[in-house]
Design an enzyme around this catalytic site. Structure first.
Site, short mmCIF file in Angstrom:
data_model
loop_
_atom_site.label_atom_id
_atom_site.label_comp_id
_atom_site.label_asym_id
_atom_site.label_seq_id
_atom_site.Cartn_x
_atom_site.Cartn_y
_atom_site.Cartn_z
N GLU A 90 0.84 -1.20 0.00
CA GLU A 90 0.00 0.00 0.00
C GLU A 90 0.87 1.25 0.00
O GLU A 90 1.86 1.32 0.73
CB GLU A 90 -0.90 -0.04 1.24
CG GLU A 90 -2.29 0.46 1.00
CD GLU A 90 -3.08 -0.39 0.02
OE1 GLU A 90 -3.10 -0.07 -1.18
OE2 GLU A 90 -3.69 -1.38 0.46
N SER A 122 -14.13 1.38 -7.09
CA SER A 122 -15.32 1.41 -7.95
C SER A 122 -15.09 2.32 -9.16
O SER A 122 -15.58 2.05 -10.25
CB SER A 122 -16.53 1.88 -7.15
OG SER A 122 -16.27 3.14 -6.59
N SER A 123 -14.31 3.37 -8.97
CA SER A 123 -14.06 4.29 -10.09
C SER A 123 -13.17 3.64 -11.15
O SER A 123 -13.44 3.76 -12.36
CB SER A 123 -13.43 5.60 -9.60
OG SER A 123 -12.28 5.33 -8.83
N ASP A 160 -4.74 0.32 -9.19
CA ASP A 160 -6.15 -0.04 -9.30
C ASP A 160 -6.52 -0.41 -10.74
O ASP A 160 -7.26 -1.37 -10.98
CB ASP A 160 -7.04 1.12 -8.83
CG ASP A 160 -6.64 1.65 -7.47
OD1 ASP A 160 -5.96 0.91 -6.72
OD2 ASP A 160 -6.99 2.80 -7.15
C1 GLA Z 1 -5.37 4.51 -3.91
C2 GLA Z 1 -4.73 4.80 -5.27
C3 GLA Z 1 -3.70 3.73 -5.63
C4 GLA Z 1 -2.71 3.51 -4.49
C5 GLA Z 1 -3.46 3.31 -3.18
C6 GLA Z 1 -2.53 3.21 -2.00
O1 GLA Z 1 -6.16 3.35 -3.98
O2 GLA Z 1 -5.72 4.83 -6.25
O3 GLA Z 1 -3.03 4.11 -6.82
O4 GLA Z 1 -1.80 4.55 -4.42
O5 GLA Z 1 -4.37 4.38 -2.92
O6 GLA Z 1 -1.79 2.06 -2.10
#
Ligand code: GLA
Length: 387
Positions: free
Chosen positions: A40, A132-133, A177
């Site tokens: 993360e 979701s986006s 994501d």
């Molecule tokens: C959000 C962002 C990702 C990533 C996470 C943290 O979900 O969209 O790109 O940076 O935070 O890991």
């Protein structure tokens, strides 16, 4: 969702489209939300992440128009109409910016889009930190690419999807994501190297191991999220620059400790999270390959502690959910996504799932938090055409 239900859902969406647009759609596409097993706040530091697609998706039924307009209907979010020519940075807001942004990104890459009717439906919970986006953008982008003949592999499409989110929706996200939603595979987590953009599917088979993934959507409001996300990015960049590196990916734990005195305390803690989190991702891949789920669980919980203490993106609801899941027998539990709300992922023996739900729900009631929403999730396929 199993394949048969997915197909039924696509057929049902096509019928709704007929009622709305007066013609059948040219096709129906789907793209899943994601969970991140571990890794993360590493993606924008050129590091490693290990997400998987979940069995909840955004569905898009679409048909070309020839008048340069986008006519959009989201079953969850309402209707809108916009001219292709008006889709530009800072011009749109909310869900329309995601959908129109995806179409904009396809045009940027050379797709000769003449207009679209687009009906959208999604069962990825909104605001739960499950992307979701990204699911909406990836489904729309794949539909646009298919309908207007845009070539490109999945990683390229995911990078375009990220541009939509950053440049049109105005959210400065990394690429995790979109890669997860575009490239996910059933029973696999994806090891993504965010520098080389190489994607390696790693077996993540829950059922044979007698395990389940419980998602605890804390429903904690996360208004602070956008500003804090940008602040975390800035602190990471500050640390990397002070250490003479392009990105925290290049910093070893030893080099970081040696430079402790030269960094401000905040930048040091942020960097320590990222450097150790990258190492945890690689250790998690080894644990998965060895089917050592106990070791995997420890890494997952260590990630949460680091996000809470060093990166400071947790909130009480996330901590209480992770601790309650562990009390109920989870091998590991952690907040997923950016933080400041959203969901906790708990990895636990399947038979413990109901206990964990009860434990979390009662811990939330005791603390006076809004009731959480719990559901199980399974590593599922990425974006695809259904009809
Ligand atoms: C959000 C962002 C990702 C990533 C996470 C943290 O979900 O969209 O790109 O940076 O935070 O890991």
């Amino acid at each position: 969702m199993d394949e048969r239900r997915t197909e039924e859902r696509a057929a049902e969406l096509a019928r709704s489209f007929l009622g709305w647009a007066g013609q059948l759609p040219a096709g129906v596409w789907a793209a899943p939300g994601r969970l991140n097993l571990i890794g993360e706040h590493t993606d924008y530091n050129d590091g490693f992440v290990l997400p998987f697609g979940i069995d909840r998706s955004a569905f898009v039924a679409a048909r070309p128009r020839d008048d340069g307009r986008l006519k959009l209907w989201s079953r969850q979010l309402g209707q809108s109409e916009v001219a292709l020519a008006d889709v530009a940075p800072h011009a749109l807001e909310g869900w329309v910016s995601y959908v129109a942004g995806a179409i904009w990104a396809a045009r940027e890459a050379g797709a000769r889009v003449s207009g679209l009717d687009l009906l959208l439906d999604s069962d990825v919970p909104l605001g739960a930190g499950l992307s979701s986006s990204a699911a909406i953008i990836c489904a729309t982008l794949l539909a646009t690419a298919d309908l207007f003949g845009l070539a490109g592999d999945r990683v390229t499409l995911a990078q375009l999807a990220r541009r939509a989110e950053v440049e049109i929706a105005g959210v400065p996200v990394g690429v995790m994501d979109q890669i997860a939603s575009m490239c996910a595979e059933r029973d696999r987590a994806l090891l993504l190297d965010c520098r080389s953009m190489s994607v390696t599917p790693i077996p993540f088979e829950l059922e044979p191991a007698g395990l389940g993934v419980l998602v605890i959507d804390t429903r904690a409001p996360h208004q602070l999220a956008a500003g804090q996300y940008a602040a975390r990015r800035a602190a990471c960049q500050r640390a990397a620059t002070a250490l003479g590196e392009a990105a925290l990916r290049d910093v070893t734990s030893e080099a970081l400790e040696a430079a402790r005195g030269t960094l401000d305390a905040e930048a040091f803690r942020r960097a320590r999270h990222v450097v150790h989190e990258d190492a945890r991702v690689l250790a998690a891949v080894s644990a998965l390959r060895a089917r050592d789920f106990a070791a995997l669980g420890k890494l997952v919980s260590a990630s949460h502690a680091s996000l809470r203490d060093d990166f400071e993106v947790s909130v009480p609801q996330l901590d209480v959910a992770a601790e309650a899941a562990e009390r109920a027998g989870a091998l590991g539990a952690r907040l997923v996504g950016g933080g400041f709300g959203g969901s906790v992922l708990a990895l636990l023996p399947s038979e413990r799932v109901p206990d964990a739900e009860r434990e979390v729900t009662s811990a939330f009631a005791q603390r006076g938090f809004d009731a959480p929403v719990c559901f199980t999730a399974a590593p599922s396929r990425g974006a695809r055409r259904l009809l």
